[in-house]
Scaffold this motif. Sequence first.
Motif, PDB file in Angstrom:
ATOM      1  N   ARG A   6      -0.624  -7.336   9.050  1.00 19.42           N
ATOM      2  CA  ARG A   6      -1.043  -7.646   7.677  1.00 19.42           C
ATOM      3  C   ARG A   6      -1.062  -6.351   6.861  1.00 19.42           C
ATOM      4  N   VAL A   7      -0.420  -6.408   5.705  1.00 16.55           N
ATOM      5  CA  VAL A   7      -0.370  -5.242   4.824  1.00 16.55           C
ATOM      6  C   VAL A   7      -1.061  -5.627   3.519  1.00 16.55           C
ATOM      7  N   ASN A   8      -2.230  -5.010   3.279  1.00 16.08           N
ATOM      8  CA  ASN A   8      -3.007  -5.265   2.071  1.00 16.08           C
ATOM      9  C   ASN A   8      -3.183  -3.948   1.314  1.00 16.08           C
ATOM     10  N   GLY A   9      -2.573  -3.881   0.128  1.00 11.78           N
ATOM     11  CA  GLY A   9      -2.622  -2.613  -0.587  1.00 11.78           C
ATOM     12  C   GLY A   9      -1.917  -1.538   0.205  1.00 11.78           C
ATOM     13  N   TYR A  10      -2.669  -0.488   0.572  1.00  6.03           N
ATOM     14  CA  TYR A  10      -2.089   0.606   1.357  1.00  6.03           C
ATOM     15  C   TYR A  10      -2.416   0.495   2.841  1.00  6.03           C
ATOM     16  N   ALA A  11      -3.162  -0.519   3.243  1.00  5.01           N
ATOM     17  CA  ALA A  11      -3.605  -0.650   4.629  1.00  5.01           C
ATOM     18  C   ALA A  11      -2.692  -1.596   5.398  1.00  5.01           C
ATOM     19  N   ALA A  12      -2.259  -1.152   6.588  1.00  2.00           N
ATOM     20  CA  ALA A  12      -1.483  -1.983   7.515  1.00  2.00           C
ATOM     21  C   ALA A  12      -2.326  -2.175   8.772  1.00  2.00           C
ATOM     22  N   GLU A  13      -2.563  -3.435   9.163  1.00  5.61           N
ATOM     23  CA  GLU A  13      -3.478  -3.713  10.271  1.00  5.61           C
ATOM     24  C   GLU A  13      -2.868  -4.724  11.219  1.00  5.61           C
ATOM     25  N   PHE A  48       9.564   3.414  12.115  1.00  5.53           N
ATOM     26  CA  PHE A  48       8.894   3.652  13.402  1.00  5.53           C
ATOM     27  C   PHE A  48       9.046   5.134  13.745  1.00  5.53           C
ATOM     28  N   SER A  49       7.931   5.838  13.867  1.00  7.58           N
ATOM     29  CA  SER A  49       7.933   7.248  14.291  1.00  7.58           C
ATOM     30  C   SER A  49       7.412   7.299  15.718  1.00  7.58           C
ATOM     31  N   THR A  50       8.222   7.846  16.621  1.00  5.03           N
ATOM     32  CA  THR A  50       7.889   7.746  18.039  1.00  5.03           C
ATOM     33  C   THR A  50       6.784   8.697  18.486  1.00  5.03           C
ATOM     34  N   ASP A  51       6.525   9.750  17.704  1.00 10.92           N
ATOM     35  CA  ASP A  51       5.525  10.716  18.135  1.00 10.92           C
ATOM     36  C   ASP A  51       4.745  11.240  16.922  1.00 10.92           C
ATOM     37  N   GLY A  52       4.086  10.326  16.282  1.00  6.84           N
ATOM     38  CA  GLY A  52       3.267  10.725  15.142  1.00  6.84           C
ATOM     39  C   GLY A  52       4.085  11.278  14.003  1.00  6.84           C
ATOM     40  N   GLY A  82       2.550   6.673  18.540  1.00  7.80           N
ATOM     41  CA  GLY A  82       3.605   6.164  17.665  1.00  7.80           C
ATOM     42  C   GLY A  82       3.010   5.662  16.356  1.00  7.80           C
ATOM     43  N   ARG A  83       3.823   5.649  15.309  1.00 13.78           N
ATOM     44  CA  ARG A  83       3.336   5.228  13.991  1.00 13.78           C
ATOM     45  C   ARG A  83       4.338   4.278  13.346  1.00 13.78           C
ATOM     46  N   ILE A  84       3.792   3.253  12.669  1.00 12.40           N
ATOM     47  CA  ILE A  84       4.610   2.332  11.878  1.00 12.40           C
ATOM     48  C   ILE A  84       4.168   2.478  10.427  1.00 12.40           C
ATOM     49  N   THR A  85       5.130   2.702   9.535  1.00 13.78           N
ATOM     50  CA  THR A  85       4.834   2.897   8.119  1.00 13.78           C
ATOM     51  C   THR A  85       5.723   1.974   7.300  1.00 13.78           C
ATOM     52  N   VAL A  86       5.131   1.334   6.295  1.00 15.07           N
ATOM     53  CA  VAL A  86       5.868   0.388   5.451  1.00 15.07           C
ATOM     54  C   VAL A  86       6.111   1.032   4.091  1.00 15.07           C
ATOM     55  N   LEU A  87       7.327   0.875   3.590  1.00  9.80           N
ATOM     56  CA  LEU A  87       7.720   1.393   2.283  1.00  9.80           C
ATOM     57  C   LEU A  87       8.166   0.235   1.408  1.00  9.80           C
ATOM     58  N   GLY A  88       7.671   0.202   0.164  1.00 13.31           N
ATOM     59  CA  GLY A  88       8.111  -0.790  -0.821  1.00 13.31           C
ATOM     60  C   GLY A  88       8.577  -0.089  -2.078  1.00 13.31           C
ATOM     61  N   THR A  89       9.732  -0.475  -2.598  1.00  9.18           N
ATOM     62  CA  THR A  89      10.281   0.169  -3.790  1.00  9.18           C
ATOM     63  C   THR A  89      10.863  -0.857  -4.744  1.00  9.18           C
ATOM     64  N   GLY A  92      11.077   2.222 -10.739  1.00 14.57           N
ATOM     65  CA  GLY A  92       9.900   2.931 -11.215  1.00 14.57           C
ATOM     66  C   GLY A  92       8.664   2.775 -10.366  1.00 14.57           C
ATOM     67  N   VAL A  93       8.788   2.144  -9.186  1.00 13.14           N
ATOM     68  CA  VAL A  93       7.612   1.898  -8.334  1.00 13.14           C
ATOM     69  C   VAL A  93       7.944   2.267  -6.885  1.00 13.14           C
ATOM     70  N   GLN A  94       7.027   2.925  -6.214  1.00 11.89           N
ATOM     71  CA  GLN A  94       7.131   3.184  -4.774  1.00 11.89           C
ATOM     72  C   GLN A  94       5.742   3.095  -4.163  1.00 11.89           C
ATOM     73  N   ARG A  95       5.604   2.236  -3.147  1.00 15.61           N
ATOM     74  CA  ARG A  95       4.329   2.063  -2.461  1.00 15.61           C
ATOM     75  C   ARG A  95       4.543   2.329  -0.974  1.00 15.61           C
ATOM     76  N   ILE A  96       3.706   3.185  -0.379  1.00 14.19           N
ATOM     77  CA  ILE A  96       3.808   3.543   1.034  1.00 14.19           C
ATOM     78  C   ILE A  96       2.484   3.227   1.706  1.00 14.19           C
ATOM     79  N   SER A  97       2.559   2.489   2.802  1.00 13.31           N
ATOM     80  CA  SER A  97       1.327   2.126   3.512  1.00 13.31           C
ATOM     81  C   SER A  97       0.814   3.293   4.350  1.00 13.31           C
ATOM     82  N   ALA A  98      -0.423   3.234   4.713  1.00 16.34           N
ATOM     83  CA  ALA A  98      -0.953   4.156   5.719  1.00 16.34           C
ATOM     84  C   ALA A  98      -0.336   3.810   7.072  1.00 16.34           C
ATOM     85  N   ASP A  99      -0.332   4.789   7.985  1.00 21.43           N
ATOM     86  CA  ASP A  99       0.274   4.571   9.299  1.00 21.43           C
ATOM     87  C   ASP A  99      -0.492   3.524  10.109  1.00 21.43           C
TER      88      ASP A  99
END
Length: 217
Positions: A6-13, A48-52, A82-89, A92-99
């Motif tokens: 679930r991705v709410n705002g900048y939080a991915a859980e 997907f970042s394999t090592d932080g 490992g880290r998963i990060t979501v990008l939305g564009t 004129g808009v770019q939103r990046i979630s927390a890891d």
Amino acid sequence: MLHEIRVNGYAAEADGPLDLGTWGSYGTEQLHFTFDAAWDDLTKSVTFSTDGYTGEAVTLLLPESGRVEVPQQATAAQTVCGRITVLGTCAGVQRISADLPYQTRNHSAVPGQAPHSLPSAFEEISTAAERACSRAQNAEDAAALAQTSAQVAQAAAQDAVRVAASGSNLSVDKSITNRTASSGSGQAHNNMPPYYTVGAQIRARRDVLMLELLGSE
């Protein structure tokens, strides 16, 4: 196994710690992403970042369904950070979630050969785009060549018309010259002798007159 994200705002859980199985395993784990209204109308991708923060990363475009298969690169080695990060564009808009952390567990050696790395979605799209650009360039070059060939052919045709017209005029001029020479149409009257005969007669008559004048004196 399917994992709900679930991705709410900048939080991915996720529902608890995200365990993507053992390293070296692939094709078995899937993620399903759902988003709140803050992500509406954004084109989304998942990295997907394999090592932080310092490890290798692979990025996948997220389809409308929000469902992706965990790529082989994401589970190629054991990791507990490992880290998963979501990008939305969008324009004129770019939103990046927390890891969102994930892990892959260790295992003993197993027989068999390690599989070859699979290309990411971005790599596949990039390759397809390059091929499309190459085909478009080839088509453009062929069209330009065809246009140039048509222009050359048109110019050659115009030159041929001009040469033909010049030859026709030359033939007419020659025919006129031939008729003039044969018919005497270039003289004042057809019954008159040629100019060189008349000139000689005039000169002879002048000589006779001069003799007569000298004799009379």
